[in-house]
Design an enzyme around this catalytic site. Sequence first.
Site, PDB file in Angstrom:
ATOM      1  N   GLU A  98       6.100  -2.685  -9.152  1.00 30.40           N
ATOM      2  CA  GLU A  98       4.743  -3.031  -8.712  1.00 30.40           C
ATOM      3  C   GLU A  98       4.664  -3.079  -7.184  1.00 30.40           C
ATOM      4  O   GLU A  98       3.730  -2.540  -6.576  1.00 30.40           O
ATOM      5  CB  GLU A  98       4.323  -4.378  -9.305  1.00 30.40           C
ATOM      6  CG  GLU A  98       4.071  -4.273 -10.814  1.00 30.40           C
ATOM      7  CD  GLU A  98       3.631  -5.579 -11.451  1.00 30.40           C
ATOM      8  OE1 GLU A  98       3.817  -6.653 -10.846  1.00 30.40           O
ATOM      9  OE2 GLU A  98       3.097  -5.526 -12.582  1.00 30.40           O
TER      10      GLU A  98
ATOM     11  N   HIS B  92     -16.069   9.094 -26.020  1.00 28.68           N
ATOM     12  CA  HIS B  92     -15.856  10.305 -25.246  1.00 28.68           C
ATOM     13  C   HIS B  92     -16.733  10.337 -24.004  1.00 28.68           C
ATOM     14  O   HIS B  92     -17.903   9.982 -24.099  1.00 28.68           O
ATOM     15  CB  HIS B  92     -16.180  11.515 -26.134  1.00 28.68           C
ATOM     16  CG  HIS B  92     -15.788  12.813 -25.530  1.00 28.68           C
ATOM     17  ND1 HIS B  92     -14.471  13.178 -25.334  1.00 28.68           N
ATOM     18  CD2 HIS B  92     -16.541  13.828 -25.037  1.00 28.68           C
ATOM     19  CE1 HIS B  92     -14.431  14.379 -24.765  1.00 28.68           C
ATOM     20  NE2 HIS B  92     -15.679  14.788 -24.576  1.00 28.68           N
TER      21      HIS B  92
ATOM     22  N   GLU C 171      -9.477   7.366 -25.822  1.00 25.32           N
ATOM     23  CA  GLU C 171      -9.762   8.061 -27.092  1.00 25.32           C
ATOM     24  C   GLU C 171      -8.572   8.896 -27.552  1.00 25.32           C
ATOM     25  O   GLU C 171      -8.454   9.219 -28.733  1.00 25.32           O
ATOM     26  CB  GLU C 171     -11.014   8.947 -26.968  1.00 25.32           C
ATOM     27  CG  GLU C 171     -10.821  10.164 -26.094  1.00 25.32           C
ATOM     28  CD  GLU C 171     -12.052  11.088 -26.065  1.00 25.32           C
ATOM     29  OE1 GLU C 171     -12.692  11.260 -27.111  1.00 25.32           O
ATOM     30  OE2 GLU C 171     -12.363  11.613 -24.985  1.00 25.32           O
TER      31      GLU C 171
HETATM   32  P1  NDP Z   1      13.285  -7.905 -14.268  1.00 23.48           P
HETATM   33  O1  NDP Z   1      14.172  -8.752 -15.092  1.00 23.48           O
HETATM   34  O2  NDP Z   1      12.107  -7.255 -14.868  1.00 23.48           O
HETATM   35  O3  NDP Z   1      14.141  -6.755 -13.582  1.00 23.48           O
HETATM   36  C1  NDP Z   1      15.273  -7.032 -12.818  1.00 23.48           C
HETATM   37  C2  NDP Z   1      15.720  -5.760 -12.138  1.00 23.48           C
HETATM   38  O4  NDP Z   1      16.743  -6.063 -11.193  1.00 23.48           O
HETATM   39  C3  NDP Z   1      16.302  -4.748 -13.100  1.00 23.48           C
HETATM   40  O5  NDP Z   1      15.933  -3.474 -12.659  1.00 23.48           O
HETATM   41  C4  NDP Z   1      17.805  -4.970 -12.943  1.00 23.48           C
HETATM   42  O6  NDP Z   1      18.544  -3.821 -13.196  1.00 23.48           O
HETATM   43  C5  NDP Z   1      17.895  -5.288 -11.478  1.00 23.48           C
HETATM   44  N1  NDP Z   1      19.029  -6.099 -11.092  1.00 23.48           N
HETATM   45  C6  NDP Z   1      19.454  -7.266 -11.614  1.00 23.48           C
HETATM   46  N2  NDP Z   1      20.515  -7.746 -10.954  1.00 23.48           N
HETATM   47  C7  NDP Z   1      20.763  -6.864  -9.968  1.00 23.48           C
HETATM   48  C8  NDP Z   1      21.726  -6.799  -8.934  1.00 23.48           C
HETATM   49  N3  NDP Z   1      22.635  -7.760  -8.777  1.00 23.48           N
HETATM   50  N4  NDP Z   1      21.705  -5.734  -8.098  1.00 23.48           N
HETATM   51  C9  NDP Z   1      20.783  -4.763  -8.257  1.00 23.48           C
HETATM   52  N5  NDP Z   1      19.835  -4.773  -9.202  1.00 23.48           N
HETATM   53  C10 NDP Z   1      19.830  -5.808 -10.050  1.00 23.48           C
HETATM   54  O7  NDP Z   1      12.918  -8.852 -13.059  1.00 23.48           O
HETATM   55  P2  NDP Z   1      11.726  -8.888 -12.014  1.00 23.48           P
HETATM   56  O8  NDP Z   1      12.277  -9.636 -10.867  1.00 23.48           O
HETATM   57  O9  NDP Z   1      11.161  -7.541 -11.760  1.00 23.48           O
HETATM   58  O10 NDP Z   1      10.611  -9.741 -12.774  1.00 23.48           O
HETATM   59  C11 NDP Z   1      10.906 -11.005 -13.319  1.00 23.48           C
HETATM   60  C12 NDP Z   1      10.074 -11.286 -14.538  1.00 23.48           C
HETATM   61  O11 NDP Z   1       8.758 -11.586 -14.138  1.00 23.48           O
HETATM   62  C13 NDP Z   1       9.934 -10.120 -15.494  1.00 23.48           C
HETATM   63  O12 NDP Z   1      10.953 -10.103 -16.446  1.00 23.48           O
HETATM   64  C14 NDP Z   1       8.595 -10.355 -16.114  1.00 23.48           C
HETATM   65  O13 NDP Z   1       8.748 -11.106 -17.284  1.00 23.48           O
HETATM   66  C15 NDP Z   1       7.833 -11.131 -15.087  1.00 23.48           C
HETATM   67  N6  NDP Z   1       6.822 -10.277 -14.435  1.00 23.48           N
HETATM   68  C16 NDP Z   1       5.813  -9.732 -15.180  1.00 23.48           C
HETATM   69  C17 NDP Z   1       4.854  -8.938 -14.585  1.00 23.48           C
HETATM   70  C18 NDP Z   1       3.771  -8.328 -15.402  1.00 23.48           C
HETATM   71  O14 NDP Z   1       3.579  -8.724 -16.539  1.00 23.48           O
HETATM   72  N7  NDP Z   1       3.036  -7.357 -14.889  1.00 23.48           N
HETATM   73  C19 NDP Z   1       4.875  -8.666 -13.158  1.00 23.48           C
HETATM   74  C20 NDP Z   1       5.984  -9.256 -12.471  1.00 23.48           C
HETATM   75  C21 NDP Z   1       6.903 -10.035 -13.104  1.00 23.48           C
HETATM   76  P3  NDP Z   1      19.104  -3.479 -14.665  1.00 23.48           P
HETATM   77  O15 NDP Z   1      17.937  -3.006 -15.458  1.00 23.48           O
HETATM   78  O16 NDP Z   1      20.111  -2.423 -14.378  1.00 23.48           O
HETATM   79  O17 NDP Z   1      19.689  -4.739 -15.187  1.00 23.48           O
END
Ligand code: NDP
Length: 443
Positions: free
Chosen positions: A178, A432, A437
């Site tokens: 985002e 439409h 749709e």
């Molecule tokens: P997420 O849990 O969605 O994603 C974490 C990301 O960080 C993943 O890509 C993960 O990679 C990566 N990651 C984790 N640890 C490391 C590391 N040590 N080094 C590098 N990359 C790492 O967390 P977010 O912070 O994006 O969001 C938190 C929560 O907030 C979400 O789970 C969601 O529930 C909520 N949220 C919801 C929104 C919405 O509904 N629109 C908007 C924003 C937040 P990998 O996949 O490889 O583990």
Amino acid sequence: MDCDFFVIGAGSGGVRASRMAAAAGARVVVAEAGPLGGTCVNVGCIPKKLLSYAAHYAEDFADAAGFGWTVGERRFDWPTLLANKDREIARLGGIYERLLVESGVEIVRGRARLTAPGEVEVAGRRFRAQHILVATGGRALRPDVVGADLTLVSDDVFHLDRQPGRVVIAGSGYIAVEFASIFHGLGSEVTLVHRRTRLLRGFDHEAAEVLALEMAKKGVLFRPQETIERIDRAASGLAVSLGSGAVLEADAVLYAIGRAPATAGLGLAEVGVELDPSGAVVVDALSRASVAGVYAIGDVTDRINLTPVAIHEAMCLVRTLFGDAPTRVDHEMVPSAVFSHPNLAAVGLTEEAARERRGEIRVFRSRFRPLRHTLTGRDETMLVKLVVDARSDRVLGAHVVGADAGEIVQGFAVALKMGATKAQLDATIGIHPTAAEELVTLR
Ligand code: NDP
């Protein structure tokens, strides 16, 4: 008893639980150390979406030309956006306060701590409560990397006094994707550094791939299968050293690597409340913690970390404690949207999960150029996709990548929640011309 219900944390879940419990006749106290409304209102969903709207204008101005418009000089002013955002957030904070006060909830400002089962201390006062609800949410994880003090997390972005020209973002979850779209739309150069090949773990693979492709077309730079090794101050900004040896120059480095439950300092473990290894409060389907009289809802339980889910959990708990029936939380078919540009929204199972759990499935998809872009000339495609159980014909999942995907999927979530079959979607007349749709005309 000083109160029937003591709520720790006035975020989305805590506020809803407080108000509903008070409406049911309970004496309610809510403690909050920060601004009312918690993450969603102050440093999450709401300000994020306002920034996302701001970022959309860049494309809207450009696209207008195809429809005959000449748009004059364009200039974006970050301080104006943030000041307007702050004004709106302050207004919402006021509404939250009024709603609580008018419901008869007592608000106590300060950091609360359990001192014994059934007892909470906050701001030098001690409360005996029949039920205690932990609704403290989560906090962004900060990285353990050389130069971590030079980095930002999402909370910080909402208070930056200047827009960074070059932004490196670590992670590929909701927040990373985002903010990549927000900064890119506002004119910053954005590089997303992520450790796997695909974005958005847990989302449908094809949908995530289409999103990455569309974001790349817009100009977001991706560094997949890559790590940040260290961050140093450089002559002009920051030098971000990657595992591959490459060094990126940046004005800001944003870490979006997940959030952790905010349970530190609450005295939970001390009174015997079980926490999981990440610090989340372990609860059952009635949101009961392991100590009688203690409950938890929302991100602090690390179930599905979304505001509407926390609100649902709050409603169920209030019905259980102060209503007529024990009400289990329902985490089936929870829709969600990633407000990237374009949006990605989904409800139900991904193709991968459906194949694994149901075996025989049928997948329907359409990838098309939205009507609007026939005149803008923009090379942007949309994906709509349904995952269907081959035996029962039930629609197991719907996935949309494209403008307003969140708005589209919300309506279809009702149908899927009700158990709609593919035949029932086919029997539905489309509107439409819309993108939505497509979901009722997939063959
Ligand atoms: P997420 O849990 O969605 O994603 C974490 C990301 O960080 C993943 O890509 C993960 O990679 C990566 N990651 C984790 N640890 C490391 C590391 N040590 N080094 C590098 N990359 C790492 O967390 P977010 O912070 O994006 O969001 C938190 C929560 O907030 C979400 O789970 C969601 O529930 C909520 N949220 C919801 C929104 C919405 O509904 N629109 C908007 C924003 C937040 P990998 O996949 O490889 O583990």
